[in-house]
Design a protein around this motif. Sequence first.
Motif, PDB file in Angstrom:
ATOM      1  N   GLU A 232       0.808  -1.214   0.000  1.00 13.76           N
ATOM      2  CA  GLU A 232       0.000   0.000   0.000  1.00 13.76           C
ATOM      3  C   GLU A 232       0.845   1.270   0.000  1.00 13.76           C
ATOM      4  N   ALA A 233       2.105   1.151   0.353  1.00 16.84           N
ATOM      5  CA  ALA A 233       2.968   2.332   0.410  1.00 16.84           C
ATOM      6  C   ALA A 233       3.556   2.704  -0.941  1.00 16.84           C
ATOM      7  N   VAL A 234       3.453   1.818  -1.932  1.00 16.68           N
ATOM      8  CA  VAL A 234       4.171   2.018  -3.190  1.00 16.68           C
ATOM      9  C   VAL A 234       3.648   3.217  -3.974  1.00 16.68           C
ATOM     10  N   ARG A 235       2.370   3.225  -4.297  1.00 18.37           N
ATOM     11  CA  ARG A 235       1.839   4.295  -5.137  1.00 18.37           C
ATOM     12  C   ARG A 235       1.921   5.668  -4.460  1.00 18.37           C
ATOM     13  N   PRO A 236       1.597   5.778  -3.158  1.00 20.01           N
ATOM     14  CA  PRO A 236       1.802   7.085  -2.502  1.00 20.01           C
ATOM     15  C   PRO A 236       3.260   7.541  -2.536  1.00 20.01           C
ATOM     16  N   TYR A 237       4.194   6.599  -2.358  1.00 19.82           N
ATOM     17  CA  TYR A 237       5.608   6.978  -2.423  1.00 19.82           C
ATOM     18  C   TYR A 237       5.966   7.507  -3.805  1.00 19.82           C
ATOM     19  N   LEU A 238       5.538   6.803  -4.851  1.00 15.85           N
ATOM     20  CA  LEU A 238       5.866   7.243  -6.205  1.00 15.85           C
ATOM     21  C   LEU A 238       5.235   8.602  -6.513  1.00 15.85           C
ATOM     22  N   LYS A 239       4.052   8.831  -5.987  1.00 13.21           N
ATOM     23  CA  LYS A 239       3.402  10.130  -6.190  1.00 13.21           C
ATOM     24  C   LYS A 239       4.203  11.238  -5.520  1.00 13.21           C
ATOM     25  N   ARG A 240       4.654  10.989  -4.270  1.00  8.89           N
ATOM     26  CA  ARG A 240       5.466  11.988  -3.574  1.00  8.89           C
ATOM     27  C   ARG A 240       6.809  12.190  -4.272  1.00  8.89           C
ATOM     28  N   ALA A 241       7.392  11.085  -4.735  1.00  5.65           N
ATOM     29  CA  ALA A 241       8.691  11.173  -5.403  1.00  5.65           C
ATOM     30  C   ALA A 241       8.598  12.011  -6.675  1.00  5.65           C
ATOM     31  N   ARG A 242       7.501  11.839  -7.408  1.00  6.31           N
ATOM     32  CA  ARG A 242       7.302  12.639  -8.616  1.00  6.31           C
ATOM     33  C   ARG A 242       7.177  14.123  -8.257  1.00  6.31           C
ATOM     34  N   LYS A 243       6.425  14.410  -7.216  1.00  6.95           N
ATOM     35  CA  LYS A 243       6.203  15.797  -6.804  1.00  6.95           C
ATOM     36  C   LYS A 243       7.486  16.450  -6.307  1.00  6.95           C
ATOM     37  N   ARG A 244       8.325  15.674  -5.584  1.00 11.71           N
ATOM     38  CA  ARG A 244       9.585  16.226  -5.035  1.00 11.71           C
ATOM     39  C   ARG A 244      10.674  16.370  -6.083  1.00 11.71           C
ATOM     40  N   GLY A 245      10.485  15.762  -7.234  1.00  9.49           N
ATOM     41  CA  GLY A 245      11.537  15.768  -8.238  1.00  9.49           C
ATOM     42  C   GLY A 245      12.555  14.662  -8.031  1.00  9.49           C
ATOM     43  N   ASP A 246      12.130  13.583  -7.350  1.00 14.10           N
ATOM     44  CA  ASP A 246      13.040  12.464  -7.071  1.00 14.10           C
ATOM     45  C   ASP A 246      13.175  11.498  -8.243  1.00 14.10           C
ATOM     46  N   LEU A 247      12.360  11.660  -9.263  1.00  7.86           N
ATOM     47  CA  LEU A 247      12.419  10.744 -10.410  1.00  7.86           C
ATOM     48  C   LEU A 247      13.193  11.436 -11.524  1.00  7.86           C
ATOM     49  N   ARG A 248      14.512  11.164 -11.550  1.00  6.35           N
ATOM     50  CA  ARG A 248      15.406  11.881 -12.452  1.00  6.35           C
ATOM     51  C   ARG A 248      16.201  10.925 -13.328  1.00  6.35           C
ATOM     52  N   ILE A 250      19.551  11.189 -16.246  1.00  4.38           N
ATOM     53  CA  ILE A 250      20.771  11.988 -16.313  1.00  4.38           C
ATOM     54  C   ILE A 250      20.504  13.369 -16.927  1.00  4.38           C
ATOM     55  N   SER A 251      19.430  13.474 -17.708  1.00  3.42           N
ATOM     56  CA  SER A 251      19.162  14.731 -18.401  1.00  3.42           C
ATOM     57  C   SER A 251      17.997  15.526 -17.821  1.00  3.42           C
ATOM     58  N   GLY A 252      17.370  15.005 -16.746  1.00  2.00           N
ATOM     59  CA  GLY A 252      16.273  15.752 -16.144  1.00  2.00           C
ATOM     60  C   GLY A 252      15.168  14.843 -15.641  1.00  2.00           C
ATOM     61  N   ALA A 253      13.955  15.384 -15.549  1.00  2.00           N
ATOM     62  CA  ALA A 253      12.823  14.632 -15.003  1.00  2.00           C
ATOM     63  C   ALA A 253      12.550  13.378 -15.819  1.00  2.00           C
ATOM     64  N   ALA A 254      12.220  12.296 -15.122  1.00  2.00           N
ATOM     65  CA  ALA A 254      11.902  11.040 -15.783  1.00  2.00           C
ATOM     66  C   ALA A 254      10.600  11.161 -16.564  1.00  2.00           C
ATOM     67  N   PRO A 255      10.451  10.438 -17.659  1.00  2.00           N
ATOM     68  CA  PRO A 255       9.181  10.452 -18.398  1.00  2.00           C
ATOM     69  C   PRO A 255       8.017  10.047 -17.502  1.00  2.00           C
ATOM     70  N   ARG A 256       6.851  10.535 -17.817  1.00  2.00           N
ATOM     71  CA  ARG A 256       5.655  10.213 -17.040  1.00  2.00           C
ATOM     72  C   ARG A 256       5.320   8.731 -17.094  1.00  2.00           C
ATOM     73  N   SER A 257       5.866   8.034 -18.060  1.00  2.00           N
ATOM     74  CA  SER A 257       5.611   6.596 -18.200  1.00  2.00           C
ATOM     75  C   SER A 257       6.443   5.749 -17.236  1.00  2.00           C
ATOM     76  N   PHE A 258       7.385   6.378 -16.502  1.00  2.00           N
ATOM     77  CA  PHE A 258       8.289   5.594 -15.658  1.00  2.00           C
ATOM     78  C   PHE A 258       7.542   4.760 -14.630  1.00  2.00           C
ATOM     79  N   GLU A 259       6.604   5.375 -13.905  1.00  2.00           N
ATOM     80  CA  GLU A 259       5.908   4.659 -12.845  1.00  2.00           C
ATOM     81  C   GLU A 259       5.183   3.431 -13.396  1.00  2.00           C
TER      82      GLU A 259
END
Length: 272
Positions: A232-248, A250-259
Amino acid sequence: MLAAGALAALPAAASADDAGSQTASAGAVTATLTWGKAQFGVANPRLVIVRAGATGFDGSPVAASEGCKDGYCSFLPSGKRKQALQVVDLNGDGEPEVLVDAYTGGAHCCAVTELAAFNGSGYAVQELFWGDPGYELKDLNGDGKPELVSLDDAFAGAFTSFAASFFPPYVVDYDPSVKGSLRDITDQFVALIRKNRDQALRGVRRARRQHYETLGAVAAYVADLYLLGDHEAVRPYLKRARKRGDLRTISGAAPRSFERKLLAFLKKQGYR
């Protein structure tokens, strides 16, 4: 940020080895591994296993190995061991198995182990594939039988460069009654998984501060959550990670398809 948790520092490619030999024994079993010098890897590899005074195996331990065809490999110990040859009772039945560690060469890969087990009349050999991480033999649960402790090589370069990859733990025990003779028991070792989870999260934070790739550590962290049963913690974590900019990348933000791709990958690998 380095590829986290590798169990053995392997060379970039198989190189010529001097001729050599190793011997190991346990109980009534003695094994001797010999090889000759070659331009690449080793020549004429030979394993002789003597059990209770009778020869049970005499031949190449890598004869059926795809990666070690024509001797193009080196006998390199995985993990912290001093030599590639071991004789160990893996499942506590009083009948030691013989393990020969080999390295096939390549930019990052591959560590393999030839496992010879007594079948009543002689020794059958099967190859265990570890990929980049290699493995260690450790009795993690104190039952007197060693587990084969590795990292999940499926994560090598799966979402990021190899240098920024991070691996969840992978623990198996030897059980000849199951297909492939290895039984995945990773989820039994909660402390090991929690330690890996915490290391992965620190890796994400460090990479974010350095404006470096985070997706390897994120993937391992989410895999660890699944191993711990914290689905149950997975999707909330990924949502927070996206908001914080933790999904990077080498060239910037990860594509929206990453999750979506990460969750599909984890399902395919049996984490969810």
